[in-house]
Scaffold this active site. Structure first.
Site, PDB file in Angstrom:
ATOM      1  CD  GLU A   1       2.913   9.171   3.543  1.00  0.00           C
ATOM      2  OE1 GLU A   1       2.575  10.320   3.206  1.00  0.00           O
ATOM      3  OE2 GLU A   1       3.545   8.389   2.820  1.00  0.00           O
TER       4      GLU A   1
ATOM      5  NE  ARG B   1      -1.460   2.190   2.910  1.00  0.00           N
ATOM      6  CZ  ARG B   1      -0.441   2.872   3.399  1.00  0.00           C
ATOM      7  NH1 ARG B   1       0.204   3.760   2.661  1.00  0.00           N
ATOM      8  NH2 ARG B   1      -0.019   2.691   4.643  1.00  0.00           N
TER       9      ARG B   1
ATOM     10  CG  LEU C   1       8.697  16.744   2.783  1.00  0.00           C
ATOM     11  CD1 LEU C   1       8.840  18.089   2.062  1.00  0.00           C
ATOM     12  CD2 LEU C   1       7.265  16.588   3.302  1.00  0.00           C
TER      13      LEU C   1
ATOM     14  CB  SER D   1      -1.504  20.163  -1.460  1.00  0.00           C
ATOM     15  OG  SER D   1      -0.457  20.141  -2.410  1.00  0.00           O
ATOM     16  CB  CYS D   2       1.536  15.631  -2.394  1.00  0.00           C
ATOM     17  SG  CYS D   2       2.007  16.810  -3.648  1.00  0.00           S
ATOM     18  CG  LEU D   3       2.849  14.668   2.688  1.00  0.00           C
ATOM     19  CD1 LEU D   3       3.648  15.412   3.758  1.00  0.00           C
ATOM     20  CD2 LEU D   3       3.179  13.178   2.763  1.00  0.00           C
TER      21      LEU D   3
ATOM     22  CG  PHE E   1       6.726  12.640  -2.088  1.00  0.00           C
ATOM     23  CD1 PHE E   1       6.025  13.630  -2.776  1.00  0.00           C
ATOM     24  CD2 PHE E   1       6.894  12.792  -0.715  1.00  0.00           C
ATOM     25  CE1 PHE E   1       5.520  14.748  -2.112  1.00  0.00           C
ATOM     26  CE2 PHE E   1       6.393  13.909  -0.052  1.00  0.00           C
ATOM     27  CZ  PHE E   1       5.697  14.883  -0.756  1.00  0.00           C
TER      28      PHE E   1
ATOM     29  CD1 TRP F   1      13.453   8.476   7.403  1.00  0.00           C
ATOM     30  CD2 TRP F   1      13.223   6.350   6.753  1.00  0.00           C
ATOM     31  NE1 TRP F   1      14.032   7.691   8.376  1.00  0.00           N
ATOM     32  CE2 TRP F   1      13.900   6.376   8.001  1.00  0.00           C
ATOM     33  CE3 TRP F   1      12.994   5.116   6.154  1.00  0.00           C
ATOM     34  CZ2 TRP F   1      14.334   5.219   8.638  1.00  0.00           C
ATOM     35  CZ3 TRP F   1      13.416   3.959   6.795  1.00  0.00           C
ATOM     36  CH2 TRP F   1      14.069   4.020   8.029  1.00  0.00           C
TER      37      TRP F   1
END
Ligand code: TGC
Length: 379
Positions: A359, A85, A126, A233-235, A124, A157
């Site tokens: 997240e 997932r 960050l 906003s993506c998170l 991704f 990560w």
């Protein structure tokens, strides 16, 4: 009777994913976890079923599916394993979504179709080694040089990075002092990707650090969004997917425990005949029912454009806590066997420790809710 809450199309996505997980994942996932292997054909299988970037509009190559359907896909994938997932969350919410929303036409043309079809994998990036909760304190920089940006620094990560074809990397734009995102093919020179292999959790998911030694990126690969709201906003989308996904992990633990206690005899009768075991099963069922209803409500809010970051924090935090609780109860019911990877409970339990942290950690979401309730920032 939760089924009745979902549309025929949403159930279709759920059932497609359920079949994929039952046939291609459940027979092997314990071994993958033991060996620390991500199944390399999983992206393509998801792509063939239309599970990647499914909420994007048809003109962008998506199916215009509801966010609720996307949530249900995550739920079924996480029934298999949280690491798988993590792949679907990152690919859809953290790579396809920012490219579709903020990418230049050239970037969209290059990456949307292969990522949706599962022919390419994205990551991704960050978080940095000094900590993930405070992304504004970012050290990676992007310096404008002519028509390019030059990125330097160290990330950590990044799920999928070691198998990724493209990375979304966030950096402080030295021109503006604001966070900016860059779409970087992973074969770009001076980009070093190092796997993190000694994990006691999420062993079916590949994680990595990324070292940027003056990586040159064309300015057209910069995302058209400035500031922290870009990555956050993506998170939102990834955190939303987790609120659904963990219900699947919890359900897998419940199903396994229910089967186990029916078969296992102790003191002359099945474990399922014991009042303590029935009490645990009742608590697990009640917990999962509430988590499923919360996920469904969050899905409907998101589909109506009404889901705020605080709603999503509540869903991610509470449903993850529920799944952790259910997985621990299931592990306990399985006794000594519960620590073996022949069974799912311990694998899900240790995976969920990571889900609780990534997240937006449980603490970050607690403080986001505290701020929402009181109006006072206590970070
Ligand atoms: P604040 O200074 O108030 O806001 C900054 C700007 O961001 C906007 N914003 C959001 N926009 C969209 N969605 C959200 N959820 C947003 N939250 C904030 C805000 O409006 C503002 O915009 P602007 O235009 O006015 O400047 O920041 P804050 O106080 O809200 O945020 C603080 C805090 C701690 C909550 C935030 O930094 C946070 O969420 N921290 C946790 C970050 C996190 O989740 N890190 C883990 C990432 S996961 C990971 O590293 C692995 S990547 C995935 C993988 O590979 O598995």
């Amino acid at each position: 009777q939760l089924d009745a809450l979902y549309s025929a199309d949403e159930r279709r996505y759920r059932d497609l994913t359920r079949e994929l997980i039952a046939s291609e994942v459940l027979p092997h996932v314990g071994q993958w976890w033991d060996d620390g292997i991500f199944p390399s054909d999983f992206p393509k299988k998801c792509g063939e079923l239309g599970l990647l970037g499914m909420t994007l509009s048809p003109d962008q190559g998506g199916a215009g599916a509801s966010y609720t359907a996307y949530g249900l896909v995550n739920q079924e994938v996480e029934y298999g394993d949280s690491g798988l997932r993590s792949f679907t969350s990152v690919q859809s919410s953290l790579v396809l979504d920012p490219i579709a929303r903020y990418g230049t036409e050239a970037v969209k043309k290059r990456w949307l179709t292969p990522l949706i079809q599962g022919d390419a994998v994205g990551c991704f990036s960050l978080t940095e080694p000094h900590g993930g909760s405070d992304p504004v304190n970012m050290k990676v920089t992007a310096r404008r040089v002519g028509n390019d940006y030059v990125l330097s620094g160290h990330k950590r990560w990044a799920t999928n990075a070691v198998i990724a074809d493209v990375a979304i990397v966030w950096a402080i734009n030295e021109e503006t002092g604001k966070v900016a995102g860059f779409v970087i093919p992973t074969d770009t020179a001076s980009m070093e990707i190092i796997g993190i292999n000694n994990k006691a959790s999420m062993r079916v998911s590949v994680s990595a650090e990324i070292k940027l030694h003056d990586v040159v990126v064309p300015a057209s690969n910069k995302l058209e969004v400035d500031g922290l709201r870009g990555p956050l906003s993506c998170l939102n989308g990834a955190r939303f997917g987790i609120a659904f996904g963990v219900v699947g992990a919890g359900q897998a633990c419940f199903d396994e425990a229910r089967g186990y206690v029916a078969d296992r005899h102790i003191f002359g009768e099945p474990l399922a005949a014991k009042q303590l075991v029935q009490a645990d099963l009742a608590d697990m069922l009640a917990d999962l029912t509430k988590a499923g209803l919360l996920a469904h409500h969050l899905g409907r809010l998101k589909d109506e454009g009404k889901a705020t970051p605080a709603h999503i924090s509540l869903g991610k935090r509470d449903n993850t806590r529920t799944a952790v609780r259910v997985s621990r109860a299931a592990r306990d019911m399985l006794g000594g066997n519960g620590i073996l990877t022949d069974y799912a409970a311990m694998r899900h339990m240790t995976n969920l420790e990571s889900v609780s942290t990534y997240e937006g950690s449980d603490s970050v979401h607690t403080l986001l809710l505290g701020r929402e309730i009181t109006g006072i920032n206590a970070f």
